[in-house]
Design an enzyme around this catalytic site. Sequence first.
Site, short mmCIF file in Angstrom:
data_model
loop_
_atom_site.label_atom_id
_atom_site.label_comp_id
_atom_site.label_asym_id
_atom_site.label_seq_id
_atom_site.Cartn_x
_atom_site.Cartn_y
_atom_site.Cartn_z
N ASP A 25 43.69 8.54 37.82
CA ASP A 25 43.28 7.05 36.98
C ASP A 25 43.57 7.56 35.54
OD1 ASP A 25 43.11 4.20 36.50
OD2 ASP A 25 40.61 5.00 35.61
N TYR A 70 42.75 4.77 32.68
CA TYR A 70 41.65 4.39 31.73
C TYR A 70 40.35 4.71 31.84
CZ TYR A 70 45.64 3.20 29.45
OH TYR A 70 46.51 2.58 29.15
N ARG A 110 35.27 -3.61 28.48
CA ARG A 110 35.63 -2.91 29.85
C ARG A 110 35.91 -3.91 31.07
NH1 ARG A 110 39.60 0.43 32.43
NH2 ARG A 110 38.58 1.91 33.07
N SER A 117 48.06 3.87 37.09
CA SER A 117 47.00 3.61 36.62
C SER A 117 47.39 1.69 36.44
CB SER A 117 47.54 3.72 34.71
OG SER A 117 46.81 2.93 34.36
N ASN A 118 46.77 0.67 36.23
CA ASN A 118 46.31 -0.37 36.27
C ASN A 118 47.81 -0.92 34.87
OD1 ASN A 118 45.43 -1.23 38.47
ND2 ASN A 118 43.73 -1.93 37.65
#
Length: 230
Positions: free
Chosen positions: A9, A11, A45, A122-123
């Site tokens: 991932d 972030y 976040r 990742s998103n």
Amino acid sequence: MPITTCVFDAYGTLFDVSAAARQAAGETGFPALAHRWPELAKRWRHKQLQYSWLRAITGAHADFWQVTQDGLDWALEATGLDGDPALRRRLLDLYWELKCFSEVPDMLATLKRDGMQTAILSNGSPAMLDGAVRSAGIAADLDDTLSVESVGIFKPDARVYDLVGQRFGCARDEVLFVSSNGWDAAAAAGYGFVAAWVNRSGEPVDRLPWRPAHIVTDLTTIPELTRTNS
């Protein structure tokens, strides 16, 4: 089966998502942020993730840059810092050049020396991820950067995790998937990856049907985990 592929991932895992607020707080021109940046970073976040889940559930996909801006706008209002357009612009600019955690470069270099395939999953949008990877100087030790934008839905949808096998031609149990998000590590374990949760803040394990195989406090020991599972 032996681990052949290590996927991260981005972030919160490779890149410090608090770095933008922390750096802006140390700059002149944003005195109101000096003592409130930890709260702002946490709220930003939280909403960023929450909005990604809600968009995935409802089918209202938008790219992660839109979600990041929406989360920031909510966090700025919640902390009473929404009256400064210059602060908003600076925080968003800094998000494109987030610092990676200190152990990341050596860890990735070790994986490559060991012959591992390495990637980000990742998103983040492709442009965001490209900016972060270049800023951190880690592109040479990554074989690819995979974004949810190719399937149009955020994690933890299984179609996102499918991208790893499609790209590398590996079985699920050949993948060590590493995330700082407990829910992401758990979902990856349920998918069939060997999952490692990077629990930097000592949080409890999420109450979900699946548990990561490994829990670590930083990324230093990731190369050892790939060898242990080989």
